[in-house]
Design an enzyme around this catalytic site. Structure first.
Site, PDB file in Angstrom:
ATOM      1  CG  HIS A 306      39.353  57.495  18.366  1.00 52.63           C
ATOM      2  ND1 HIS A 306      38.695  58.694  18.484  1.00 52.63           N
ATOM      3  CD2 HIS A 306      40.676  57.765  18.443  1.00 52.63           C
ATOM      4  CE1 HIS A 306      39.590  59.654  18.624  1.00 52.63           C
ATOM      5  NE2 HIS A 306      40.793  59.122  18.607  1.00 52.63           N
ATOM      6  CG  ASP A 363      48.092  54.875  19.109  1.00 51.49           C
ATOM      7  OD1 ASP A 363      49.055  55.564  18.761  1.00 51.49           O
ATOM      8  OD2 ASP A 363      47.192  55.292  19.864  1.00 51.49           O
TER       9      ASP A 363
HETATM   10  N1  CMC Z   1      38.921  46.380  22.866  1.00 51.79           N
HETATM   11  C1  CMC Z   1      37.806  45.810  23.364  1.00 51.79           C
HETATM   12  N2  CMC Z   1      36.691  46.496  23.685  1.00 51.79           N
HETATM   13  C2  CMC Z   1      36.719  47.828  23.520  1.00 51.79           C
HETATM   14  C3  CMC Z   1      37.849  48.487  23.004  1.00 51.79           C
HETATM   15  C4  CMC Z   1      38.981  47.710  22.678  1.00 51.79           C
HETATM   16  N3  CMC Z   1      40.088  48.291  22.198  1.00 51.79           N
HETATM   17  N4  CMC Z   1      37.593  49.818  22.939  1.00 51.79           N
HETATM   18  C5  CMC Z   1      36.350  49.992  23.388  1.00 51.79           C
HETATM   19  N5  CMC Z   1      35.824  48.786  23.733  1.00 51.79           N
HETATM   20  C6  CMC Z   1      34.454  48.545  24.223  1.00 51.79           C
HETATM   21  C7  CMC Z   1      34.340  48.908  25.686  1.00 51.79           C
HETATM   22  O1  CMC Z   1      34.560  47.784  26.525  1.00 51.79           O
HETATM   23  C8  CMC Z   1      32.910  49.400  25.755  1.00 51.79           C
HETATM   24  O2  CMC Z   1      32.060  48.291  25.824  1.00 51.79           O
HETATM   25  P1  CMC Z   1      30.678  48.394  26.674  1.00 51.79           P
HETATM   26  O3  CMC Z   1      29.875  49.467  26.015  1.00 51.79           O
HETATM   27  O4  CMC Z   1      30.094  47.033  26.552  1.00 51.79           O
HETATM   28  O5  CMC Z   1      31.083  48.753  28.070  1.00 51.79           O
HETATM   29  C9  CMC Z   1      32.679  50.073  24.401  1.00 51.79           C
HETATM   30  O6  CMC Z   1      33.609  49.442  23.517  1.00 51.79           O
HETATM   31  C10 CMC Z   1      32.916  51.570  24.392  1.00 51.79           C
HETATM   32  O7  CMC Z   1      34.199  51.790  24.971  1.00 51.79           O
HETATM   33  P2  CMC Z   1      34.508  52.992  25.964  1.00 51.79           P
HETATM   34  O8  CMC Z   1      35.701  52.650  26.784  1.00 51.79           O
HETATM   35  O9  CMC Z   1      33.263  53.391  26.686  1.00 51.79           O
HETATM   36  O10 CMC Z   1      34.847  54.097  24.898  1.00 51.79           O
HETATM   37  P3  CMC Z   1      35.716  55.361  25.121  1.00 51.79           P
HETATM   38  O11 CMC Z   1      35.326  56.314  24.068  1.00 51.79           O
HETATM   39  O12 CMC Z   1      35.621  55.834  26.527  1.00 51.79           O
HETATM   40  O13 CMC Z   1      37.223  54.848  24.912  1.00 51.79           O
HETATM   41  C11 CMC Z   1      39.292  54.305  23.936  1.00 51.79           C
HETATM   42  C12 CMC Z   1      37.973  55.048  23.767  1.00 51.79           C
HETATM   43  C13 CMC Z   1      40.257  54.720  22.822  1.00 51.79           C
HETATM   44  C14 CMC Z   1      39.959  54.710  25.278  1.00 51.79           C
HETATM   45  C15 CMC Z   1      39.058  52.788  23.883  1.00 51.79           C
HETATM   46  O14 CMC Z   1      38.517  52.413  22.640  1.00 51.79           O
HETATM   47  C16 CMC Z   1      40.311  51.964  24.179  1.00 51.79           C
HETATM   48  O15 CMC Z   1      40.649  51.761  25.349  1.00 51.79           O
HETATM   49  N6  CMC Z   1      41.054  51.521  23.105  1.00 51.79           N
HETATM   50  C17 CMC Z   1      42.295  50.822  23.285  1.00 51.79           C
HETATM   51  C18 CMC Z   1      43.411  51.808  23.552  1.00 51.79           C
HETATM   52  C19 CMC Z   1      43.781  52.597  22.310  1.00 51.79           C
HETATM   53  O16 CMC Z   1      43.997  52.047  21.249  1.00 51.79           O
HETATM   54  N7  CMC Z   1      43.925  53.927  22.479  1.00 51.79           N
HETATM   55  C20 CMC Z   1      44.353  54.836  21.418  1.00 51.79           C
HETATM   56  C21 CMC Z   1      43.277  55.759  20.977  1.00 51.79           C
HETATM   57  S1  CMC Z   1      43.665  56.671  19.463  1.00 51.79           S
HETATM   58  C22 CMC Z   1      45.099  57.584  19.749  1.00 51.79           C
HETATM   59  C23 CMC Z   1      45.070  58.476  20.938  1.00 51.79           C
HETATM   60  O17 CMC Z   1      44.055  58.913  21.437  1.00 51.79           O
HETATM   61  O18 CMC Z   1      46.151  58.819  21.374  1.00 51.79           O
END
Ligand code: CMC
Length: 428
Positions: A306, A363
């Site tokens: 998140h 989720d």
């Molecule tokens: N699985 C594997 N690696 C992950 C995941 C994951 N689910 N989430 C984040 N990471 C890694 C990502 O690769 C990155 O690594 P690095 O720093 O080495 O590049 C690091 O963690 C930080 O991730 P980010 O993408 O820079 O973080 P963000 O804040 O931009 O993204 C997120 C947040 C929710 C989009 C992301 O965690 C994700 O894609 N999660 C899976 C989708 C998900 O479950 N979404 C629902 C979110 S909660 C409900 C809602 O918002 O509606």
């Protein structure tokens, strides 16, 4: 305003910026005069360090895993409140007394029917259309139906538009489901609760009486509460940005639905359950964990991670407990719950997830419950949108009534060509 100021030094020049205090949570540096003072912008793709507005609706402490609506912890609301009460709270700021809650519920109940003409829209969609595509289109179409509630400068019209949206969303969502399975639409029934009415319109058929199961009704209501609002997330910010131009409220909510659909946001509930079903048995979990950690593989563990929570998402904790309870009460033994529990444990003990502070989010477990209730995965994000409509309208109303409100207009770091002269095609 705090006594200390933030001092920005660029070369020999320094400039002070006010530091503003919220009631709780991080202070913010007020950079509104930055461009006028320095000719520079701040650069913050994805708004990781930017407060886009002032708000008194929802507070999140991502490090501690705290979520408060108007000050009330989400755990207390999920256990003790009802979705109608939370809707009132988000829209109005305080919990209602019994009489006020009854009046609010009565008003919402009396707005649940949609204009009969709206039902003809559905027939324009393919039967196999994703229900989020239908929801987006039909909610956008509401803007052409309710002309008497679109003067956004009139607080009464804003309230009526908000009530209409909250009330009609279950009807529209249930109709999207009915259309996809080829069953007749059911009209709402005013003697049922908001959630009971939605369940009947979704799973009932005209040929027989639908009896609302109190276990299912309570589980659904809890899921709605847990999805009602979440601060300045992507879809809420989309609604605010769309609304900041003075756009039609129904069209603004359609914009929010479009944003919510993405798998990084609300679409993750559908993707998470599909992932858990694809994993199938716990012995295949290591394969998926390895893929999630592989930088060359775009796969992510859906329902994990998140932007704000660097700890357990408190909503996931509530849902994890609720998943076992609901499956138990319904007498369902779905192996997907075992896979989810095992995956959670493996991920939480893996250095990759520990270092990056990736925990289950809202989720991760919601799909297990929704599937047990009988919803197909494509409906999961529709249910999220139904509940989040309350947050969207509350935030939209707050924005319109904020005297500091301006059209949302971010700037950019331009990296394209500097000015150059046009060359006729024959000379290129
Ligand atoms: N699985 C594997 N690696 C992950 C995941 C994951 N689910 N989430 C984040 N990471 C890694 C990502 O690769 C990155 O690594 P690095 O720093 O080495 O590049 C690091 O963690 C930080 O991730 P980010 O993408 O820079 O973080 P963000 O804040 O931009 O993204 C997120 C947040 C929710 C989009 C992301 O965690 C994700 O894609 N999660 C899976 C989708 C998900 O479950 N979404 C629902 C979110 S909660 C409900 C809602 O918002 O509606």
């Amino acid at each position: 305003m705090a006594d200390t100021k933030a001092t920005l030094t660029i070369g020999d020049a320094t400039k002070d910026y006010d530091i503003l205090d919220g009631s709780v949570g991080p202070q913010v540096i007020d950079v509104r005069k930055l461009y006028a003072n320095t000719g520079m912008f701040t650069y913050d793709p994805g708004f990781t360090s930017t407060a886009s507005c002032e708000s008194n609706i929802t507070y999140i402490d991502g490090d501690e895993g705290i979520l408060l609506h108007r000050g009330y912890p989400i755990e207390q609301l999920a256990e003790q409140s009802s979705f109608m009460e939370v809707a009132y709270l988000l829209m109005n700021g305080d919990l209602p007394d019994k009489e006020t809650l009854d009046k609010f519920t009565y008003t919402i109940t009396r707005h649940t029917m949609v204009h009969e003409q709206l039902s003809t829209f559905y027939r324009g969609f393919r039967r196999d259309a994703h229900p989020m595509a239908i929801l987006c289109g039909v909610v956008g179409a509401l803007s052409s139906f309710y002309h008497d509630s679109t003067d956004i400068n009139d607080p009464l019209q804003r309230t009526i538009a908000s009530h209409r949206l909250i009330a009609k969303m279950p009807t529209i969502a249930a109709m999207a489901y009915k259309y996809s399975v080829g069953q007749p639409f059911l009209y709402p029934r005013n003697d049922l609760s908001y959630t009971g009415n939605f369940l009947r319109m979704t799973f009932g058929v005209p040929a027989e009486e639908y009896v609302v199961d109190p276990v299912v009704e309570a589980a659904m209501d809890k899921i709605f509460i847990l999805h009602a609002d979440h601060e300045q997330n992507a879809s809420t910010s989309t609604v605010r940005l769309a609304g900041s131009s003075g756009a039609n409220p129904f069209a603004c909510i359609a914009a929010g639905i479009a944003c919510l659909w993405g798998p990084a946001h609300g679409g993750a509930n559908e993707a998470a359950l599909n992932m858990l079903r694809e994993i199938g048995t716990p012995d295949r979990i290591p394969e998926y964990i390895a893929r999630a950690k592989n930088k060359d593989d775009p796969f992510r563990l859906m329902g994990f991670g998140h932007r704000v929570y660097k700890n357990f998402d408190p909503r996931a904790k509530v849902l994890s407990k609720a998943a076992s309870e609901v499956l138990d009460k319904l007498g369902i033994n779905d192996p997907v719950l075992d896979t989810a529990r095992e995956l959670e444990q493996i991920a939480l003990n893996d250095p990759y997830f520990i270092e990056k502070k990736l925990y289950p989010n809202v989720d991760f477990y919601s799909g297990v419950i929704l599937s047990a209730i009988g919803f197909p995965t494509e409906m999961f994000t529709v249910l999220f949108a139904l509940a989040r409509t309350v947050g969207w309208v509350a935030q939209w109303n707050e924005m319109i009534s904020d005297p500091a409100q301006k059209i949302g207009r971010p700037r950019q770091l331009y990296t394209g060509p500097a000015q150059r002269d046009y060359v006729p095609v024959a000379q290129r």
